[in-house]
Design a protein around this motif. Structure first.
Motif, PDB file in Angstrom:
ATOM      1  N   GLU A  36      46.982  72.093 -12.316  1.00 32.41           N
ATOM      2  CA  GLU A  36      45.813  73.814 -12.139  1.00 32.41           C
ATOM      3  C   GLU A  36      46.739  74.530 -12.316  1.00 32.41           C
ATOM      4  N   GLN A  87      45.473  75.214 -15.749  1.00 33.68           N
ATOM      5  CA  GLN A  87      43.753  75.502 -15.551  1.00 33.68           C
ATOM      6  C   GLN A  87      43.797  76.784 -15.412  1.00 33.68           C
ATOM      7  N   GLU A 131      48.309  76.378  -5.414  1.00 27.72           N
ATOM      8  CA  GLU A 131      47.723  75.169  -5.475  1.00 27.72           C
ATOM      9  C   GLU A 131      47.362  74.067  -4.542  1.00 27.72           C
ATOM     10  N   ASP A 132      47.741  74.800  -3.635  1.00 30.34           N
ATOM     11  CA  ASP A 132      47.396  74.002  -1.877  1.00 30.34           C
ATOM     12  C   ASP A 132      45.635  75.101  -1.673  1.00 30.34           C
ATOM     13  N   GLN A 133      45.599  76.365  -2.075  1.00 33.12           N
ATOM     14  CA  GLN A 133      44.038  77.154  -2.173  1.00 33.12           C
ATOM     15  C   GLN A 133      43.205  77.112  -3.288  1.00 33.12           C
ATOM     16  N   PHE A 179      43.151  73.334  -4.147  1.00 31.52           N
ATOM     17  CA  PHE A 179      42.929  71.929  -3.662  1.00 31.52           C
ATOM     18  C   PHE A 179      41.559  71.780  -2.863  1.00 31.52           C
ATOM     19  N   TYR A 180      42.414  72.714  -1.861  1.00 34.16           N
ATOM     20  CA  TYR A 180      41.439  72.454  -1.041  1.00 34.16           C
ATOM     21  C   TYR A 180      39.419  73.110  -0.794  1.00 34.16           C
ATOM     22  N   CYS A 181      39.141  74.233  -2.218  1.00 34.69           N
ATOM     23  CA  CYS A 181      38.326  74.313  -2.381  1.00 34.69           C
ATOM     24  C   CYS A 181      37.689  73.297  -3.552  1.00 34.69           C
ATOM     25  N   GLN A 182      38.311  72.818  -4.570  1.00 28.59           N
ATOM     26  CA  GLN A 182      37.727  71.614  -4.494  1.00 28.59           C
ATOM     27  C   GLN A 182      37.330  70.369  -4.216  1.00 28.59           C
ATOM     28  N   ALA A 193      36.524  74.181 -10.321  1.00 20.65           N
ATOM     29  CA  ALA A 193      37.953  75.414 -10.012  1.00 20.65           C
ATOM     30  C   ALA A 193      37.778  76.454 -10.524  1.00 20.65           C
ATOM     31  N   ARG A 201      44.273  64.785  -5.200  1.00 26.71           N
ATOM     32  CA  ARG A 201      45.045  66.111  -5.097  1.00 26.71           C
ATOM     33  C   ARG A 201      45.940  65.147  -6.236  1.00 26.71           C
ATOM     34  N   PHE A 227      42.444  68.198   6.559  1.00 30.45           N
ATOM     35  CA  PHE A 227      43.621  68.218   6.184  1.00 30.45           C
ATOM     36  C   PHE A 227      44.159  67.976   7.377  1.00 30.45           C
ATOM     37  N   VAL A 278      43.685  74.851   5.155  1.00 31.84           N
ATOM     38  CA  VAL A 278      44.948  76.552   4.193  1.00 31.84           C
ATOM     39  C   VAL A 278      43.781  77.164   4.220  1.00 31.84           C
ATOM     40  N   PHE A 319      31.804  79.957   2.406  1.00 32.10           N
ATOM     41  CA  PHE A 319      32.469  78.711   1.544  1.00 32.10           C
ATOM     42  C   PHE A 319      31.288  77.253   1.541  1.00 32.10           C
TER      43      PHE A 319
END
Ligand SMILES: Nc1ncnc2c1ncn2[C@@H]1O[C@H](COP(=O)(O)OP(=O)(O)OP(=O)(O)O)[C@@H](O)[C@H]1O
Ligand SMILES: [Mg+2]
Lengths: 481, 255
Positions: free
Chosen positions: A4, A7, A428-430, A432-435, A441, B50, B84, B88, B98
């Protein structure tokens, strides 16, 4: 390195798309600087005597000065004798209308997305285009003149309105102010001038597009904006330059004067060439910008989106002289590749009940280094002054840096100060959340960054907020591995 | 729809899942229960893609495709959604903006046109009513400053708008008050269809009173140690997990 992070770092390296060069015949003087060169520039511009004198005083003062070393930026010494101080596209006479402007030049601005033909323009925007050292075209002049608004190149102002120039030039940034401002005062070749008469609300955005084209040329322009009692103006500047391996110096000065109840909103979208991945080439953007809230209830707002330049060194500031006057500074500075930025603001509270707001958002990616430096000064006379400062940094990847230097000087105990600061990483959490919601990305990074900059973009005029948003995305775009 | 075979997953140096097998058909609701740290979220996150988890062995097929070869955003576009356990925050990015970007990314994958502003607004309204979500929440930045329960509800709101084929709920019920729980369960139930499957990760059989599962699986120390019907959840509520531990240990001894 986790994928990540890798990337995200790829995203930060992106190609510069304004890097083309226009092949145009130029009237340039040889490199180097001495009193003769200063006199030659003044003569080329047919300036009145007072201008030459002022320039020479500035030059002589500059000789006694040393380049500032305090900013948190690093670059090899600049050879001031290696710079060409005047370069202008060749032409017989100054163009009377757009039809007389060299088509090559019009094409250049079109490629930059700034069509100068008035019929093609965004309806609400008047443009002054500055190419290398001179202004090549100003649009909507007549329409503005009907309201008594003067919007023209600096050279024209010196010729047509010498009394205004004489009265205000150097009144906010004196020629002794700092090394780069002194140099600019001695050699500046053009820029924009704007005067809004009493009680007039300027009906359109005024904007200047600066373009550095010629090689080894410094761009030294000067902008002067005067807002008379009760007037309002919103002004925007944009800047680009070709990709070159050599660094080029841009040392501009902007002076704003707001009288009683007047309001000036000054927005910058700065996209000078930032240099390549190794840090070769790019613009040194060493700029002095200052506004004086001279009158009661006056207001000056600076909004800047800084995405370009190899090095940025600028502190758009407000001198809050008039009682109840307001100064604002909203800034987004993005540094990527090897870019360095040392930027911030100075809010000097002198009048009573003066207020200032500072919102700074620094984003560092790649090997970028981003420094916020700000001074809030509350003078003894500034009873009831208030300041709110918020300074946030975002790091993208782990090879960049963010630094914050807030300075506060308080001489009046009634001052109310509020300061907030934060540093965050695009987690990385943000990402992944969006993805995990279907966003790529690239879209995820640009969405997170734009959210981070929201408070600043909100301050930009509508069309430019969209432009800024896009510019930031483009700058963060890249190959996703 | 989904088939997990002998899935082994590592985080850092530690193996967390030691060979999971699970088959989920369209239209089914599976519940996964298990003590803290047993690997429930790990499984959910691996399904969503993930990358900080490393799959060391095993296979996952989703609608006949090798899921492990598919990037997380593509999984979402193919209809996988995970609510989740810890949603987040994305400061400054409005929930609607979003969600619209997400919906359009998914529609694009399906070869559909971008949703037009009015249709989107109507869709959002409809789902807001379904989940009794306050309009104010929707216009605020994604999860920023939301209470724990509001975050959970927002996840289900996203689920409702995005209408995935496979929805994985990771402890959505934890942190919800009893009324919110009913609303969320009602929302989920109204989304149940023969084409859609749910995996509901939970600690409490309470939510299963509202969302009736077809199967209940117990995850213990990275393994599915027991599977059954809804009855199993009730049994677990009464006895806890420790008896299962003993069972596995004895099972291992026998082996
Ligand atoms: N990135 C990681 N690095 C190291 N260990 C991890 C990582 N992620 C999870 N673990 C460990 O793996 C185990 C399983 O975690 P997981 O979050 O899947 O549990 P869970 O069943 O969801 O628990 P809970 O009911 O508390 O949510 C835990 O012991 C946890 O500490
Ligand atoms: Mg969990």
């Amino acid at each position: 390195m986790p994928t990540e992070t890798k990337q995200i770092q790829d995203l930060a390296s992106q190609e510069y798309k304004y890097g083309f060069y226009t092949d145009i015949e130029a009237d340039s003087i040889p490199a180097g600087l001495n009193e003769d060169v200063v006199a030659l520039i003044s003569a080329k511009k047919n300036e009145p005597e007072f201008m030459l004198e002022w320039r020479l005083k500035a030059y002589r003062h500059w000789l006694t000065m040393k380049e500032p070393k305090w900013p948190n930026v690093h670059y090899p010494p600049i050879d001031y004798q290696g710079i060409v101080y005047y370069s202008a596209p060749k032409k017989k006479d100054s163009p009377k209308s757009l039809d007389e402007v060299d088509p090559e030049l019009l094409e250049t601005y079109r490629k930059l997305g700034i069509p100068l033909g008035e019929q093609e323009l965004l309806a609400g925007v008047a443009v002054d285009a500055v190419f290398d050292s001179v202004s090549v075209a100003t649009t909507f002049k007549e329409k503005l003149a009907e309201l008594g608004i003067i919007f023209c190149s600096f050279s024209e102002a010196v010729g047509d309105h010498p009394e205004l120039v004489k009265q205000y030039l150097g009144s906010v940034v004196p020629y002794t102010d700092n090394f780069f401002a002194s140099l600019n005062s001695a050699v500046f070749s053009d820029g924009s001038f704007c005067y809004i008469p009493e009680g007039v609300r300027c009906p359109m955005e005024l904007s200047t597009y600066f373009r550095i084209n010629a090689k080894n040329t410094g761009q030294f322009e000067r902008t002067l904006i005067i807002a008379e009692k009760g007037s309002y103006v919103s002004y925007l500047e944009g800047c680009t330059a070709p990709m070159r391996d050599e660094n080029q110096l841009h040392a501009a000065v902007v002076e704003l004067i707001a009288h009683d109840d007047a309001q000036i909103k000054y927005s910058t979208i700065q996209n000078w060439y930032p240099g390549d991945d190794e840090g070769k080439g790019g613009i040194y953007n060493f700029v002095t910008k200052r506004g004086k809230c001279l009158g009661r209830n006056s207001k000056i707002s600076w909004t800047q989106v800084e995405t370009g330049s190899a090095i940025t060194w600028k502190y758009p500031s407000c001198i809050l002289l008039g009682d109840n006057s307001i100064g604002e500074f909203y800034s987004v500075a993005l540094t990527k590749k090897r870019q360095q930025a040392d930027t911030g603001t100075k809010m000097i509270h002198i009048g009573k009940n003066t207020r200032s707001t500072v919102i700074s958002k620094g984003i560092s990616a790649g090997h970028g280094q981003n420094t916020y430096r700000g001074l809030i000064k509350i003078s003894k006379s500034a009873t009831g002054a208030r300041n709110y400062t918020q300074c946030d940094s975002m790091l993208i990847g782990d090879q960049c840096g963010a630094h914050t230097f807030p300075y506060i000087e308080i001489k009046n105990s009634t001052a109310q100060m509020e300061h907030e600061a934060s540093t965050s990483k695009i987690g990385e959490d943000q990402m992944f959340y969006c993805q995990s919601r279907g966003l790529s990305a690239e879209d995820a990074v640009s969405m997170i960054v734009n959210g981070f900059c929201k408070k600043v973009f909100k301050e930009l005029p509508m069309e430019f907020a969209v432009e800024a948003d896009r510019l930031l995305s483009v700058n963060l775009e890249g190959s996703v591995g | 729809m989904l088939e997990i075979k002998d899935l082994h997953v590592k985080a850092g140096d530690k193996e967390i899942l030691h060979g999971i097998n699970l088959k989920v058909k369209a239209g089914e609701v599976h519940s996964i229960m298990g003590p803290n740290g047993s690997g429930k979220s790990t499984l959910a996150q691996v399904l969503a893609g993930r990358e900080s988890y490393e799959v060391t062995a095993g296979q996952i097929t989703y609608e006949g495709k090798d899921l492990l070869q598919i990037a997380p955003e593509d999984r979402a576009r193919l209809g996988i959604f995970m609510a989740f356990q810890y949603p987040v925050e994305i400061p400054g990015v409005s929930n609607t903006y979003f969600l619209k970007a997400a919906l359009n990314a998914i529609r694009k994958e399906r070869g559909e046109e971008e949703v037009d502003a009015l249709d989107f607004l109507n869709l959002v309204k409809e789902k807001m009513e379904l989940l009794k979500i306050d309009e104010k929440l929707i216009s605020r930045p994604v999860n920023e400053g939301f209470s724990g329960g509001e975050k959970k509800r927002n996840e289900i709101f996203q689920l409702a708008v995005l209408e995935p084929k496979l929805a994985i709920l990771d402890e959505t019920d934890s942190g919800l008050d009893i009324d919110a729980l009913k609303v969320v369960a009602h929302g989920v139930n109204s989304l149940r269809s023969k084409d859609r499957a749910f995996i509901v990760v939970t600690h409490y059989q309470r939510i299963l009173n509202y969302i009736i599962p077809d199967y209940v699986h117990v995850l213990y120390d990275g393994r599915v140690v027991k599977s059954g019907g809804k009855q199993l959840a009730i049994e677990l509520e009464k006895k806890g997990y420790s008896w299962l531990g003993e069972e596995t240990v004895s099972a291992q001894l026998v082996n």
